[in-house]
Design a protein around this motif. Sequence first.
Motif, PDB file in Angstrom:
ATOM      1  N   TRP A  14       0.823  -1.208   0.000  1.00 16.28           N
ATOM      2  CA  TRP A  14       0.000   0.000   0.000  1.00 16.28           C
ATOM      3  C   TRP A  14       0.854   1.254   0.000  1.00 16.28           C
ATOM      4  N   ASP A  15       1.976   1.237   0.702  1.00 21.75           N
ATOM      5  CA  ASP A  15       2.878   2.396   0.652  1.00 21.75           C
ATOM      6  C   ASP A  15       3.286   2.667  -0.797  1.00 21.75           C
ATOM      7  N   ALA A  16       3.588   1.615  -1.536  1.00 21.07           N
ATOM      8  CA  ALA A  16       3.991   1.772  -2.938  1.00 21.07           C
ATOM      9  C   ALA A  16       2.841   2.313  -3.782  1.00 21.07           C
ATOM     10  N   VAL A  17       1.627   1.828  -3.534  1.00 18.22           N
ATOM     11  CA  VAL A  17       0.462   2.321  -4.275  1.00 18.22           C
ATOM     12  C   VAL A  17       0.301   3.818  -4.070  1.00 18.22           C
ATOM     13  N   TRP A  18       0.383   4.278  -2.832  1.00 19.55           N
ATOM     14  CA  TRP A  18       0.162   5.698  -2.564  1.00 19.55           C
ATOM     15  C   TRP A  18       1.324   6.553  -3.051  1.00 19.55           C
ATOM     16  N   ARG A  19       2.537   6.044  -2.958  1.00 21.85           N
ATOM     17  CA  ARG A  19       3.678   6.795  -3.519  1.00 21.85           C
ATOM     18  C   ARG A  19       3.518   6.932  -5.027  1.00 21.85           C
ATOM     19  N   ASP A  20       3.121   5.844  -5.691  1.00 21.66           N
ATOM     20  CA  ASP A  20       2.929   5.877  -7.146  1.00 21.66           C
ATOM     21  C   ASP A  20       1.801   6.828  -7.531  1.00 21.66           C
ATOM     22  N   SER A  21       0.715   6.841  -6.761  1.00 22.73           N
ATOM     23  CA  SER A  21      -0.432   7.680  -7.125  1.00 22.73           C
ATOM     24  C   SER A  21      -0.147   9.158  -6.902  1.00 22.73           C
ATOM     25  N   ALA A  22       0.829   9.474  -6.068  1.00 24.27           N
ATOM     26  CA  ALA A  22       1.174  10.880  -5.825  1.00 24.27           C
ATOM     27  C   ALA A  22       1.724  11.533  -7.088  1.00 24.27           C
ATOM     28  N   THR A  23       2.274  10.737  -7.975  1.00 24.09           N
ATOM     29  CA  THR A  23       2.836  11.284  -9.210  1.00 24.09           C
ATOM     30  C   THR A  23       1.973  10.943 -10.419  1.00 24.09           C
ATOM     31  N   GLY A  24       0.863  10.245 -10.166  1.00 21.06           N
ATOM     32  CA  GLY A  24       0.006   9.800 -11.255  1.00 21.06           C
ATOM     33  C   GLY A  24      -1.110  10.771 -11.572  1.00 21.06           C
ATOM     34  N   PRO A  25      -2.282  10.244 -11.936  1.00 18.42           N
ATOM     35  CA  PRO A  25      -3.414  11.080 -12.336  1.00 18.42           C
ATOM     36  C   PRO A  25      -3.826  12.062 -11.235  1.00 18.42           C
ATOM     37  N   SER A  26      -4.662  13.020 -11.618  1.00 20.38           N
ATOM     38  CA  SER A  26      -5.045  14.075 -10.678  1.00 20.38           C
ATOM     39  C   SER A  26      -5.685  13.507  -9.421  1.00 20.38           C
ATOM     40  N   ILE A  27      -5.510  14.240  -8.341  1.00 17.26           N
ATOM     41  CA  ILE A  27      -6.084  13.867  -7.062  1.00 17.26           C
ATOM     42  C   ILE A  27      -7.603  13.989  -7.149  1.00 17.26           C
ATOM     43  N   ALA A  28      -8.313  13.108  -6.465  1.00 21.85           N
ATOM     44  CA  ALA A  28      -9.766  13.079  -6.547  1.00 21.85           C
ATOM     45  C   ALA A  28     -10.427  14.221  -5.785  1.00 21.85           C
ATOM     46  N   TYR A  29      -9.751  14.840  -4.822  1.00 21.75           N
ATOM     47  CA  TYR A  29     -10.369  15.926  -4.058  1.00 21.75           C
ATOM     48  C   TYR A  29     -10.147  17.262  -4.746  1.00 21.75           C
ATOM     49  N   THR A  30     -11.226  18.000  -4.903  1.00 23.70           N
ATOM     50  CA  THR A  30     -11.128  19.366  -5.395  1.00 23.70           C
ATOM     51  C   THR A  30     -12.245  20.180  -4.771  1.00 23.70           C
ATOM     52  N   GLU A  31     -11.955  21.425  -4.451  1.00 23.04           N
ATOM     53  CA  GLU A  31     -12.981  22.322  -3.917  1.00 23.04           C
ATOM     54  C   GLU A  31     -13.702  23.044  -5.042  1.00 23.04           C
ATOM     55  N   THR A  32     -13.130  23.010  -6.226  1.00 22.45           N
ATOM     56  CA  THR A  32     -13.701  23.715  -7.372  1.00 22.45           C
ATOM     57  C   THR A  32     -14.504  22.742  -8.236  1.00 22.45           C
ATOM     58  N   THR A  33     -14.883  23.169  -9.396  1.00 23.72           N
ATOM     59  CA  THR A  33     -15.628  22.319 -10.316  1.00 23.72           C
ATOM     60  C   THR A  33     -14.788  21.103 -10.696  1.00 23.72           C
ATOM     61  N   PRO A  34     -15.352  19.901 -10.560  1.00 21.50           N
ATOM     62  CA  PRO A  34     -14.604  18.697 -10.940  1.00 21.50           C
ATOM     63  C   PRO A  34     -14.173  18.752 -12.402  1.00 21.50           C
TER      64      PRO A  34
END
Length: 146
Positions: free
Chosen positions: A27-47
Amino acid sequence: MPQATPRTTSDDTSREASYRDGSHGGWDAVWRDSATGPSIAYTETTPISVKQLVQRGYALDLRQLMQERMAGRPPSEWRCLELGCGRATTSAHLARIGCQIDLVDLSEAGLQMARAIFAKHGLREPRCHAVDVRATGLPSDSFDAI
Protein backbone atom coordinates in the motif's frame (compact mmCIF):
# COMPACT_ATOMS: atom_id res chain seq x y z
CA MET A 1 -9.10 -16.29 -29.74
CA PRO A 2 -6.61 -16.89 -26.88
CA GLN A 3 -6.84 -14.66 -23.82
CA ALA A 4 -3.85 -12.46 -23.05
CA THR A 5 -2.23 -13.24 -19.73
CA PRO A 6 -1.34 -10.17 -17.69
CA ARG A 7 2.39 -9.72 -17.24
CA THR A 8 3.57 -9.47 -13.66
CA THR A 9 6.89 -8.45 -12.27
CA SER A 10 8.51 -9.52 -9.03
CA ASP A 11 7.46 -6.11 -7.62
CA ASP A 12 3.82 -6.88 -8.52
CA THR A 13 4.06 -10.31 -6.89
CA SER A 14 5.58 -8.99 -3.65
CA ARG A 15 3.06 -6.14 -3.55
CA GLU A 16 0.18 -8.63 -3.91
CA ALA A 17 1.63 -10.75 -1.11
CA SER A 18 1.83 -7.72 1.19
CA TYR A 19 -1.87 -6.93 0.52
CA ARG A 20 -2.83 -10.46 1.53
CA ASP A 21 -0.68 -10.67 4.65
CA GLY A 22 -1.81 -7.27 5.94
CA SER A 23 1.58 -5.55 5.82
CA HIS A 24 1.79 -1.99 4.60
CA GLY A 25 4.58 -2.32 2.01
CA GLY A 26 2.32 -2.80 -0.99
CA TRP A 27 0.00 0.00 0.00
CA ASP A 28 2.88 2.40 0.65
CA ALA A 29 3.99 1.77 -2.94
CA VAL A 30 0.46 2.32 -4.28
CA TRP A 31 0.16 5.70 -2.56
CA ARG A 32 3.68 6.80 -3.52
CA ASP A 33 2.93 5.88 -7.15
CA SER A 34 -0.43 7.68 -7.13
CA ALA A 35 1.17 10.88 -5.82
CA THR A 36 2.84 11.28 -9.21
CA GLY A 37 0.01 9.80 -11.26
CA PRO A 38 -3.41 11.08 -12.34
CA SER A 39 -5.04 14.08 -10.68
CA ILE A 40 -6.08 13.87 -7.06
CA ALA A 41 -9.77 13.08 -6.55
CA TYR A 42 -10.37 15.93 -4.06
CA THR A 43 -11.13 19.37 -5.39
CA GLU A 44 -12.98 22.32 -3.92
CA THR A 45 -13.70 23.72 -7.37
CA THR A 46 -15.63 22.32 -10.32
CA PRO A 47 -14.60 18.70 -10.94
CA ILE A 48 -12.42 18.31 -14.03
CA SER A 49 -12.31 14.52 -14.15
CA VAL A 50 -14.76 11.66 -13.80
CA LYS A 51 -12.88 10.58 -10.66
CA GLN A 52 -13.44 14.00 -9.06
CA LEU A 53 -17.10 14.07 -10.11
CA VAL A 54 -17.83 10.60 -8.71
CA GLN A 55 -15.96 11.34 -5.46
CA ARG A 56 -17.81 14.65 -5.02
CA GLY A 57 -21.17 12.92 -5.61
CA TYR A 58 -20.37 10.19 -3.10
CA ALA A 59 -19.30 12.77 -0.49
CA LEU A 60 -22.45 14.86 -1.05
CA ASP A 61 -24.65 11.77 -0.65
CA LEU A 62 -22.84 10.87 2.58
CA ARG A 63 -23.18 14.44 3.86
CA GLN A 64 -26.93 14.44 3.17
CA LEU A 65 -27.38 11.09 4.94
CA MET A 66 -25.43 12.35 7.95
CA GLN A 67 -27.46 15.58 8.11
CA GLU A 68 -30.65 13.51 8.22
CA ARG A 69 -29.29 11.33 11.03
CA MET A 70 -27.63 14.04 13.14
CA ALA A 71 -30.93 15.68 14.13
CA GLY A 72 -29.83 19.26 13.69
CA ARG A 73 -26.36 18.96 15.23
CA PRO A 74 -23.87 21.15 13.36
CA PRO A 75 -21.15 19.41 11.29
CA SER A 76 -18.50 20.76 13.69
CA GLU A 77 -19.84 18.26 16.25
CA TRP A 78 -19.77 15.26 13.91
CA ARG A 79 -16.99 12.74 14.62
CA CYS A 80 -16.15 10.74 11.48
CA LEU A 81 -13.83 7.76 11.12
CA GLU A 82 -12.62 6.60 7.71
CA LEU A 83 -11.21 3.07 7.67
CA GLY A 84 -8.73 2.17 4.92
CA CYS A 85 -8.67 5.85 4.03
CA GLY A 86 -5.69 6.01 1.66
CA ARG A 87 -5.45 9.67 0.73
CA ALA A 88 -8.79 10.38 2.52
CA THR A 89 -10.64 12.07 -0.33
CA THR A 90 -14.08 11.42 1.16
CA SER A 91 -13.01 12.70 4.56
CA ALA A 92 -11.56 15.85 3.00
CA HIS A 93 -15.04 16.70 1.71
CA LEU A 94 -16.46 16.14 5.21
CA ALA A 95 -13.66 18.18 6.82
CA ARG A 96 -14.52 21.02 4.43
CA ILE A 97 -17.90 21.40 6.17
CA GLY A 98 -16.25 21.25 9.62
CA CYS A 99 -16.42 17.57 10.65
CA GLN A 100 -13.84 16.17 13.06
CA ILE A 101 -11.94 13.47 11.18
CA ASP A 102 -10.02 10.37 12.26
CA LEU A 103 -8.22 8.37 9.56
CA VAL A 104 -7.07 4.75 9.73
CA ASP A 105 -4.83 3.12 7.17
CA LEU A 106 -2.00 0.59 7.17
CA SER A 107 0.04 2.83 4.94
CA GLU A 108 1.93 5.75 6.45
CA ALA A 109 2.51 6.96 2.87
CA GLY A 110 -1.26 7.17 2.35
CA LEU A 111 -1.70 9.02 5.63
CA GLN A 112 1.08 11.44 4.69
CA MET A 113 -0.68 12.10 1.40
CA ALA A 114 -3.95 12.70 3.29
CA ARG A 115 -2.25 15.15 5.67
CA ALA A 116 -0.78 17.02 2.69
CA ILE A 117 -4.19 17.27 0.96
CA PHE A 118 -5.82 18.56 4.15
CA ALA A 119 -3.03 21.12 4.67
CA LYS A 120 -3.06 22.26 1.03
CA HIS A 121 -6.77 23.04 1.28
CA GLY A 122 -6.63 24.63 4.75
CA LEU A 123 -8.64 21.85 6.38
CA ARG A 124 -8.36 20.97 10.06
CA GLU A 125 -5.65 18.34 10.45
CA PRO A 126 -7.14 14.86 10.86
CA ARG A 127 -6.12 12.49 13.61
CA CYS A 128 -4.20 9.74 11.80
CA HIS A 129 -3.76 6.16 12.97
CA ALA A 130 -1.37 3.86 11.06
CA VAL A 131 -2.98 0.61 12.21
CA ASP A 132 -4.82 -2.39 10.81
CA VAL A 133 -8.57 -1.71 10.45
CA ARG A 134 -9.26 -5.08 12.11
CA ALA A 135 -7.76 -3.86 15.40
CA THR A 136 -7.70 -0.08 15.62
CA GLY A 137 -8.00 0.20 19.39
CA LEU A 138 -10.42 3.09 18.84
CA PRO A 139 -13.76 3.03 20.67
CA SER A 140 -16.47 2.72 17.99
CA ASP A 141 -19.04 4.42 20.19
CA SER A 142 -17.07 7.68 20.00
CA PHE A 143 -17.86 8.22 16.29
CA ASP A 144 -21.03 9.39 14.59
CA ALA A 145 -20.07 7.83 11.26
CA ILE A 146 -17.62 5.10 10.35
